[in-house]
Design a protein around this motif. Structure first.
Motif, mmCIF file in Angstrom:
data_model
loop_
_atom_site.group_PDB
_atom_site.id
_atom_site.type_symbol
_atom_site.label_atom_id
_atom_site.label_comp_id
_atom_site.label_asym_id
_atom_site.label_seq_id
_atom_site.Cartn_x
_atom_site.Cartn_y
_atom_site.Cartn_z
ATOM 1 N N UNK A 178 0.804 -1.490 -0.099
ATOM 2 C CA UNK A 178 -0.086 -0.049 0.074
ATOM 3 C C UNK A 178 0.824 1.185 -0.141
ATOM 4 N N UNK A 179 1.622 1.372 1.040
ATOM 5 C CA UNK A 179 2.724 2.706 1.100
ATOM 6 C C UNK A 179 3.213 2.813 -0.085
ATOM 7 N N UNK A 180 4.374 1.551 -0.669
ATOM 8 C CA UNK A 180 5.003 1.771 -1.770
ATOM 9 C C UNK A 180 4.283 2.252 -2.953
ATOM 10 N N UNK A 181 2.964 1.822 -3.128
ATOM 11 C CA UNK A 181 2.255 2.333 -4.156
ATOM 12 C C UNK A 181 1.984 3.909 -4.315
ATOM 13 N N UNK A 182 2.109 4.424 -3.212
ATOM 14 C CA UNK A 182 1.793 5.810 -2.971
ATOM 15 C C UNK A 182 3.043 6.602 -3.494
ATOM 16 N N UNK A 183 4.151 6.009 -3.816
ATOM 17 C CA UNK A 183 5.313 6.713 -4.312
ATOM 18 C C UNK A 183 5.380 6.109 -5.738
ATOM 19 N N UNK A 184 5.268 7.033 -6.819
ATOM 20 C CA UNK A 184 4.996 6.619 -8.273
ATOM 21 C C UNK A 184 6.523 6.332 -8.677
ATOM 22 N N UNK A 185 7.542 6.672 -8.147
ATOM 23 C CA UNK A 185 8.897 6.261 -8.786
ATOM 24 C C UNK A 185 9.244 4.832 -8.352
ATOM 25 N N UNK A 186 8.408 4.208 -7.297
ATOM 26 C CA UNK A 186 8.786 2.801 -6.967
ATOM 27 C C UNK A 186 7.788 1.811 -7.583
ATOM 28 N N UNK A 187 6.945 2.296 -8.727
ATOM 29 C CA UNK A 187 6.213 1.047 -9.023
ATOM 30 C C UNK A 187 6.949 0.251 -10.021
ATOM 31 N N UNK A 188 7.926 0.741 -10.886
ATOM 32 C CA UNK A 188 8.368 -0.244 -11.664
ATOM 33 C C UNK A 188 9.755 -1.094 -10.947
ATOM 34 N N UNK A 189 10.197 -0.512 -9.729
ATOM 35 C CA UNK A 189 11.099 -1.489 -9.070
ATOM 36 C C UNK A 189 10.312 -2.556 -8.374
ATOM 37 N N UNK A 190 9.215 -2.172 -7.867
ATOM 38 C CA UNK A 190 8.460 -3.376 -7.368
ATOM 39 C C UNK A 190 7.963 -4.446 -8.167
ATOM 40 N N UNK A 191 7.617 -4.054 -9.358
ATOM 41 C CA UNK A 191 7.268 -5.182 -10.555
ATOM 42 C C UNK A 191 8.594 -5.836 -10.851
ATOM 43 N N UNK A 192 9.527 -5.080 -11.018
ATOM 44 C CA UNK A 192 10.746 -5.846 -11.671
ATOM 45 C C UNK A 192 11.315 -6.771 -10.547
ATOM 46 N N UNK A 193 10.855 -6.686 -9.084
ATOM 47 C CA UNK A 193 11.224 -7.522 -8.068
ATOM 48 C C UNK A 193 10.719 -8.820 -8.330
ATOM 49 N N UNK A 194 9.495 -8.825 -9.074
ATOM 50 C CA UNK A 194 8.742 -10.299 -9.168
ATOM 51 C C UNK A 194 8.152 -10.659 -7.976
ATOM 52 N N UNK A 195 7.735 -9.636 -7.082
ATOM 53 C CA UNK A 195 7.143 -10.100 -5.580
ATOM 54 C C UNK A 195 5.784 -9.771 -5.794
ATOM 55 N N UNK A 196 4.973 -10.709 -5.215
ATOM 56 C CA UNK A 196 3.406 -10.482 -5.183
ATOM 57 C C UNK A 196 3.154 -10.396 -3.742
ATOM 58 N N UNK A 197 1.788 -9.757 -3.463
ATOM 59 C CA UNK A 197 1.220 -9.851 -2.075
ATOM 60 C C UNK A 197 0.856 -11.075 -1.506
ATOM 61 N N UNK A 198 0.473 -12.044 -2.283
ATOM 62 C CA UNK A 198 0.192 -13.450 -1.769
ATOM 63 C C UNK A 198 1.672 -14.406 -1.623
ATOM 64 N N UNK A 199 2.288 -14.215 -2.337
ATOM 65 C CA UNK A 199 3.673 -14.907 -2.418
ATOM 66 C C UNK A 199 4.099 -14.534 -0.877
ATOM 67 N N UNK A 236 13.143 -12.414 -0.567
ATOM 68 C CA UNK A 236 11.926 -11.699 -1.844
ATOM 69 C C UNK A 236 12.799 -10.506 -2.774
ATOM 70 N N UNK A 237 13.816 -9.908 -2.113
ATOM 71 C CA UNK A 237 14.353 -8.636 -3.026
ATOM 72 C C UNK A 237 15.562 -9.038 -3.423
ATOM 73 N N UNK A 238 16.216 -10.231 -3.420
ATOM 74 C CA UNK A 238 17.439 -10.592 -4.014
ATOM 75 C C UNK A 238 18.597 -9.822 -3.292
ATOM 76 N N UNK A 239 18.481 -9.949 -2.233
ATOM 77 C CA UNK A 239 19.534 -9.099 -1.238
ATOM 78 C C UNK A 239 20.033 -7.805 -1.585
ATOM 79 N N UNK A 240 19.044 -7.064 -2.091
ATOM 80 C CA UNK A 240 19.157 -5.666 -2.439
ATOM 81 C C UNK A 240 20.095 -4.975 -1.443
#
Length: 302
Positions: A127-148, A263-267
């Motif tokens: 929810x909170x990351x969705x409020x920051x437009x610049x983070x949208x692509x990064x979250x998608x590229x991480x291939x992390x979804x809510x249910x996993x 989930x985030x590849x050890x970023x």
């Protein structure tokens, strides 16, 4: 995640062991969570609502404002949002005691946030990351979804918590006897993993440290101060104000670190935020508690 962002060197086997370690930590924590910790929520409704708003709304909101206004990288922003989405850390109970805060409230809030972290942490993060437009692509590229993310947290958080609470309810004498040794062992194991991760990635962590530490100090400090005055504005008593401030700023960054590895590849930036928060909230929490301990509590009004 951008290709130029380095990753922390951490093997699949180490990640699996860290998840087992987290499950064990949850087992040891829940041995000391009792049914009355949740019934206390009913008798202190205003204080509890204030504390929950501090944990689930105020700190993430402060974090989003910080990452939006300041020129920081997306990795650092995601790390801050991850930590602010995690449940309260158990050391906060000690800080509330030291600050002459409301310890029963602290224990109840920690127990509640730990119990429901399996759903609230993923929900808050997305929810909170969705409020920051610049983070949208990064979250998608991480291939992390809510249910996993949620299903993993059910395995490593909810099931151990429910199991331990059942044991504590059914065999309280055994639970009381093993709770402290189990907690000490779990802390030692987790510390060993953190030290190992640092030694394996020492150069990366040192090279990026100067980009991270000041933003963690700022976010943590703003969260602590805002929570204290937020509670004050709502006219809670001083003991509640102190506890709400501590519970809002002291979060389970160890859980955040494990989720980042899993989930985030050890970023490296996200991991460094979680690691530094875990160190700094001990300093800021104890410092705040010590300062407040020297200030007398106002006499209760009749």
């Amino acid at each position: 995640m951008h290709p130029e962002t380095p990753s922390i060197n951490f093997s699949e086997g180490s990640i699996t062991l860290m998840n087992i370690c987290l499950a064990f930590i949850m087992l040891s924590t829940a041995l000391e969570i009792k049914r009355e910790h949740f019934t206390q929520l009913l008798s202190q409704r205003k204080a509890v609502i204030t504390g929950l708003l501090g944990q689930y709304v105020l700190l993430p909101l402060v974090t989003v404002i910080v990452v939006t206004l300041l020129p920081i990288s997306n990795g650092v922003a995601l790390g801050l949002i991850m930590v602010s989405s995690c449940p309260g850390g158990s050391v906060s109970n000690f800080f509330s005691l030291h600050a002459r805060g409301n310890v029963a409230l602290a224990v109840a809030l920690t127990g509640f946030s730990s119990m429901f972290a399996f759903i609230m942490t993923p929900a808050n993060f997305f929810f909170w990351s969705s409020l920051v437009p610049s983070l949208h692509s990064d979250v998608k590229e991480l291939h992390v979804d809510f249910w996993s993310l949620t299903s993993k947290m059910i395995l490593v958080l909810l099931l151990p918590l429910v199991t331990s609470m059942f044991v504590a309810e059914k065999w309280p004498a055994i639970a009381k006897r093993v709770a402290k040794p189990a907690r000490i062992i779990s802390i030692i194991i987790l510390t060993m993993f953190v030290v190992m991760a640092f030694l394996n990635n020492k150069s990366i962590l040192i090279d990026t440290f100067h980009k991270i530490f000041w933003i963690v100090l700022l976010t943590n400090g703003c969260g602590l101060a805002c929570a204290y005055f937020f509670s004050k504005v709502l006219k809670n008593n001083e003991a509640v104000n102190r506890t709400v401030a501590i519970e809002t700023s002291v979060h389970n960054s160890g859980l955040g670190l494990i989720l980042i590895f899993s989930f985030f590849g050890g970023n490296v930036e996200m991991a460094l935020v979680a690691a530094w928060w875990g160190i700094w909230h001990l300093v800021s929490g104890f410092g705040f508690a010590s300062f407040m301990r020297g200030r007398p509590l106002p006499a209760p009004t009749t």
